[in-house]
Design a protein around this motif. Structure first.
Motif, PDB file in Angstrom:
ATOM      1  N   ASP A 343      42.210  49.433  16.286  1.00  0.00           N
ATOM      2  CA  ASP A 343      42.181  50.892  16.344  1.00  0.00           C
ATOM      3  C   ASP A 343      40.759  51.434  16.432  1.00  0.00           C
ATOM      4  O   ASP A 343      40.531  52.490  17.048  1.00  0.00           O
ATOM      5  CB  ASP A 343      42.871  51.479  15.105  1.00  0.00           C
ATOM      6  N   GLU A 344      39.800  50.727  15.825  1.00  0.00           N
ATOM      7  CA  GLU A 344      38.414  51.210  15.824  1.00  0.00           C
ATOM      8  C   GLU A 344      37.624  50.742  17.039  1.00  0.00           C
ATOM      9  O   GLU A 344      36.435  51.036  17.145  1.00  0.00           O
ATOM     10  CB  GLU A 344      37.729  50.795  14.528  1.00  0.00           C
ATOM     11  N   GLY A 345      38.261  50.000  17.956  1.00  0.00           N
ATOM     12  CA  GLY A 345      37.636  49.714  19.238  1.00  0.00           C
ATOM     13  C   GLY A 345      37.033  48.332  19.420  1.00  0.00           C
ATOM     14  O   GLY A 345      36.384  48.077  20.442  1.00  0.00           O
ATOM     15  N   ALA A 346      37.245  47.412  18.476  1.00  0.00           N
ATOM     16  CA  ALA A 346      36.756  46.051  18.658  1.00  0.00           C
ATOM     17  C   ALA A 346      37.591  45.343  19.726  1.00  0.00           C
ATOM     18  O   ALA A 346      38.766  45.680  19.950  1.00  0.00           O
ATOM     19  CB  ALA A 346      36.817  45.291  17.338  1.00  0.00           C
ATOM     20  N   THR A 347      37.004  44.363  20.379  1.00  0.00           N
ATOM     21  CA  THR A 347      37.693  43.595  21.414  1.00  0.00           C
ATOM     22  C   THR A 347      38.397  42.409  20.773  1.00  0.00           C
ATOM     23  O   THR A 347      37.756  41.524  20.201  1.00  0.00           O
ATOM     24  CB  THR A 347      36.692  43.092  22.473  1.00  0.00           C
ATOM     25  N   LEU A 348      39.722  42.378  20.858  1.00  0.00           N
ATOM     26  CA  LEU A 348      40.510  41.318  20.240  1.00  0.00           C
ATOM     27  C   LEU A 348      40.635  40.144  21.207  1.00  0.00           C
ATOM     28  O   LEU A 348      41.259  40.251  22.257  1.00  0.00           O
ATOM     29  CB  LEU A 348      41.894  41.847  19.856  1.00  0.00           C
ATOM     30  N   LEU A 349      40.035  39.005  20.835  1.00  0.00           N
ATOM     31  CA  LEU A 349      40.088  37.806  21.677  1.00  0.00           C
ATOM     32  C   LEU A 349      41.218  36.870  21.266  1.00  0.00           C
ATOM     33  O   LEU A 349      41.703  36.089  22.089  1.00  0.00           O
ATOM     34  CB  LEU A 349      38.762  37.058  21.614  1.00  0.00           C
ATOM     35  N   ALA A 350      41.609  36.909  20.007  1.00  0.00           N
ATOM     36  CA  ALA A 350      42.719  36.086  19.529  1.00  0.00           C
ATOM     37  C   ALA A 350      43.380  36.823  18.377  1.00  0.00           C
ATOM     38  O   ALA A 350      42.702  37.297  17.466  1.00  0.00           O
ATOM     39  CB  ALA A 350      42.230  34.708  19.068  1.00  0.00           C
ATOM     40  N   ASP A 351      44.706  36.910  18.419  1.00  0.00           N
ATOM     41  CA  ASP A 351      45.467  37.660  17.415  1.00  0.00           C
ATOM     42  C   ASP A 351      46.351  36.687  16.641  1.00  0.00           C
ATOM     43  O   ASP A 351      47.258  36.072  17.204  1.00  0.00           O
ATOM     44  CB  ASP A 351      46.324  38.718  18.115  1.00  0.00           C
ATOM     45  N   GLY A 352      46.092  36.564  15.341  1.00  0.00           N
ATOM     46  CA  GLY A 352      46.837  35.605  14.541  1.00  0.00           C
ATOM     47  C   GLY A 352      48.088  36.150  13.892  1.00  0.00           C
ATOM     48  O   GLY A 352      48.803  35.407  13.198  1.00  0.00           O
ATOM     49  N   ARG A 353      48.379  37.417  14.098  1.00  0.00           N
ATOM     50  CA  ARG A 353      49.544  38.008  13.453  1.00  0.00           C
ATOM     51  C   ARG A 353      50.845  37.428  14.017  1.00  0.00           C
ATOM     52  O   ARG A 353      50.932  37.078  15.185  1.00  0.00           O
ATOM     53  CB  ARG A 353      49.534  39.524  13.639  1.00  0.00           C
ATOM     54  N   GLY A 354      51.838  37.336  13.153  1.00  0.00           N
ATOM     55  CA  GLY A 354      53.144  36.853  13.590  1.00  0.00           C
ATOM     56  C   GLY A 354      53.228  35.356  13.792  1.00  0.00           C
ATOM     57  O   GLY A 354      54.189  34.864  14.402  1.00  0.00           O
ATOM     58  N   HIS A 355      52.270  34.626  13.269  1.00  0.00           N
ATOM     59  CA  HIS A 355      52.291  33.172  13.448  1.00  0.00           C
ATOM     60  C   HIS A 355      53.459  32.567  12.662  1.00  0.00           C
ATOM     61  O   HIS A 355      53.620  32.833  11.474  1.00  0.00           O
ATOM     62  CB  HIS A 355      50.971  32.557  12.972  1.00  0.00           C
ATOM     63  N   VAL A 356      54.252  31.747  13.317  1.00  0.00           N
ATOM     64  CA  VAL A 356      55.423  31.131  12.695  1.00  0.00           C
ATOM     65  C   VAL A 356      55.292  29.621  12.778  1.00  0.00           C
ATOM     66  O   VAL A 356      54.974  29.065  13.836  1.00  0.00           O
ATOM     67  CB  VAL A 356      56.728  31.584  13.381  1.00  0.00           C
ATOM     68  N   VAL A 357      55.519  28.953  11.658  1.00  0.00           N
ATOM     69  CA  VAL A 357      55.518  27.490  11.614  1.00  0.00           C
ATOM     70  C   VAL A 357      56.968  27.026  11.581  1.00  0.00           C
ATOM     71  O   VAL A 357      57.703  27.351  10.631  1.00  0.00           O
ATOM     72  CB  VAL A 357      54.751  26.979  10.375  1.00  0.00           C
ATOM     73  N   PRO A 358      57.425  26.302  12.592  1.00  0.00           N
ATOM     74  CA  PRO A 358      58.822  25.852  12.621  1.00  0.00           C
ATOM     75  C   PRO A 358      59.188  25.071  11.362  1.00  0.00           C
ATOM     76  O   PRO A 358      58.458  24.194  10.911  1.00  0.00           O
ATOM     77  CB  PRO A 358      58.870  24.947  13.866  1.00  0.00           C
TER      78      PRO A 358
END
Length: 499
Positions: A343-358
């Motif tokens: 939201d504050e304008g940083a450039t997201l190169l990798a997003d770790g949210r929602g990571h699921v381990v089977p």
């Protein structure tokens, strides 16, 4: 089956009587595995009374005998390290290798404390005046306490307890209620090593227990590691109650990357220092500061490629780089920081949210997150995220990079990667941070040096482990001694001087 945990008081396990409990989770599965009692003020006061009684004989013991107990304790820890590491991983979520390191760094401080007889020696001046000798001695404070965090459930308790016990104090440990089993096992091992019952106690609890330790006059010193707001609260409250305190808080550790640095070495160092233990370390590198856009572009590309290959999974698995966070609340808090960065304008190169381990869908997992083009006014730059989030904050030149680390409100650790000796020497002299690494990403000092941050990362004049710890846990008594020579001199009404 949910285990019922206890306190450890007077050399034995004691059930809680307050009626209040906290759940202890397995972060890898998200399941409750134990319940820990939360002590009432009356329970804490009873622990302090027991410790005060036990300390008298322990404090009077020969320092060498106390050191021998610590020697036996080290052997017992080494004997049981694999079981301790598995227990630690199961409650914290860090990998087995990381858990072994947690324990080993604590043991190294105990090994240093075996030299207590030397460290407790006072000073002596013969013939300071006519027939007068002056000498000093270091004596224990009495009952002291440690309030320790979830992220190092073995290392930090041992950093606090080792010098306190070696100096002859009784110790009351209030560990994190999130992963209390290893501290309880440490108490058993101290007893097996020969610590008298009541000298080392573990009382589990929350703010009620903390406030009781702060307010009780029988507790002479408090050691704390945790967040900055709580560190400040404990430091000021301890001062109001006339007791010593060493309190260590948050961090925002920078790594300055000079244009001449080996970027493959830098990228590997940042991956380990930024994402190890899911970023739940006060010495984690959370801000990479490449100098110049050419350096920044190349580093960002290398980091993005490596992040994509990181392995996240259950703490006890043998083939993972890091495990889950400690709690679901931690996942939600760090995820909120990621959204704020976007939201504050940083450039997201990798997003770790929602990571699921089977097979572990309910575990507390968060994948590695990487931001670029982060500026010093952004929340993810200013605040401690305490999760697997690494940000790249670009600097135009060396002076700007130096200022970024020096001007930040936290001053725990910092690193510079360079091939230039002059730049490294200038950086170590000028940077306004307590612990500095030169081509070392996590500059945690070895046990016989001292550990401590500056600014809002540390409150108190004396740091953890090293000689500072023995100064903190002892008081100095100075004796001026004169044996009459048989010559009568009459009364003197002036202040004594040495002539």
């Amino acid at each position: 089956m949910v285990r019922e945990l206890t306190h450890f008081i007077g050399g034995r396990h004691v059930g809680g009587t307050s009626g209040r409990f906290a759940d202890v989770f397995d972060p890898s599965s998200g399941q409750v595995q134990a319940r820990v009692p939360l002590a009432s003020a009356d329970e804490v006061r009873a622990v302090i009374a027991d410790a005060e009684h036990a300390q008298l004989a322990w404090g009077a013991a020969n320092p060498q005998r106390r050191a021998r107990v610590l020697m036996r304790f080290v052997d017992l820890i080494k004997r049981d390290i694999e079981a301790l590491a598995r227990l630690l991983s199961s409650e914290h979520g860090k990998t087995i290798d990381d858990a072994r390191g947690d324990i080993q760094r604590g043991v190294e401080v105990i090994e240093f404390c075996i030299g207590a007889p030397h460290l407790l020696k006072g000073e002596y001046t013969s013939a300071a005046g006519t027939g007068i000798d002056v000498y000093s001695m270091r004596q224990p404070l009495g009952v002291v306490a440690g309030i320790t965090p979830f992220n190092f459930p073995a290392m930090i308790p041992l950093w606090k307890a080792g010098p306190a016990l070696a100096a002859g104090n009784a110790f009351v440990l209030k560990p994190s209620e999130r992963d209390p089993s290893v501290p309880l096992r440490i108490a058993e091992l101290f007893l097996e090593a020969g610590i008298p019952a009541g000298v080392f106690n573990v009382v589990n609890g929350d703010k009620e227990a903390v406030d009781t330790l702060l307010e009780d006059d029988r507790v002479k010193a408090i050691g704390f590691v945790g967040s900055t707001p709580i560190a400040h609260y404990i430091y000021t409250s301890a001062a109001q109650h006339g007791k010593r305190a060493q309190c260590f808080g948050g961090a925002k550790n920078h790594m300055i990357v000079m244009p001449d640095a080996d970027l493959d070495q830098v990228a590997d160092a940042l991956i380990g220092a930024g994402y190890g233990s899911a970023g739940e370390r006060c010495m984690a590198i959370s801000v990479a500061v490449p100098v110049g856009d050419e350096t920044a572009d190349a580093l960002a590309a290398k980091l993005a490629e490596r992040v994509g290959h990181l392995r996240i999974g259950p703490a006890l698995a043998a083939d993972v780089d890091y495990g889950p966070l400690v709690s679901r609340d931690a996942v939600e808090r760090v995820s909120g920081y990621i959204q704020t960065g976007i939201d504050e304008g940083a450039t997201l190169l990798a997003d770790g949210r929602g990571h699921v381990v089977p097979g572990h869908e309910n575990g507390f997992y968060l994948g590695p997150t990487l931001f670029d083009h982060v500026t010093t006014d952004m929340t993810i730059y200013r605040e401690e995220v305490f999760g697997p989030v690494l940000v790249i904050a670009r600097a135009a030149d060396y002076e700007e990079a130096l200022a970024m680390a020096s001007d930040h409100e936290f001053g725990n650790g910092v690193a510079i990667f360079t091939r230039d000796g002059d730049a490294a020497r200038d950086f170590t002299a000028r940077v306004n941070v307590g612990m500095v690494g030169v081509n070392v990403p996590i500059p945690v000092p070895i046990a016989y040096h001292t550990f401590g941050g500056w600014k809002k990362s540390g409150f108190g004049d004396l740091n953890q482990h090293g000689p500072d710890a023995f100064r903190f846990y002892t008081k100095t008594k100075t004796v001026t001694s004169r044996w009459p020579s048989g010559i009568k001199e009459g009364a003197s009404f002036v202040i004594p001087t040495m002539h």
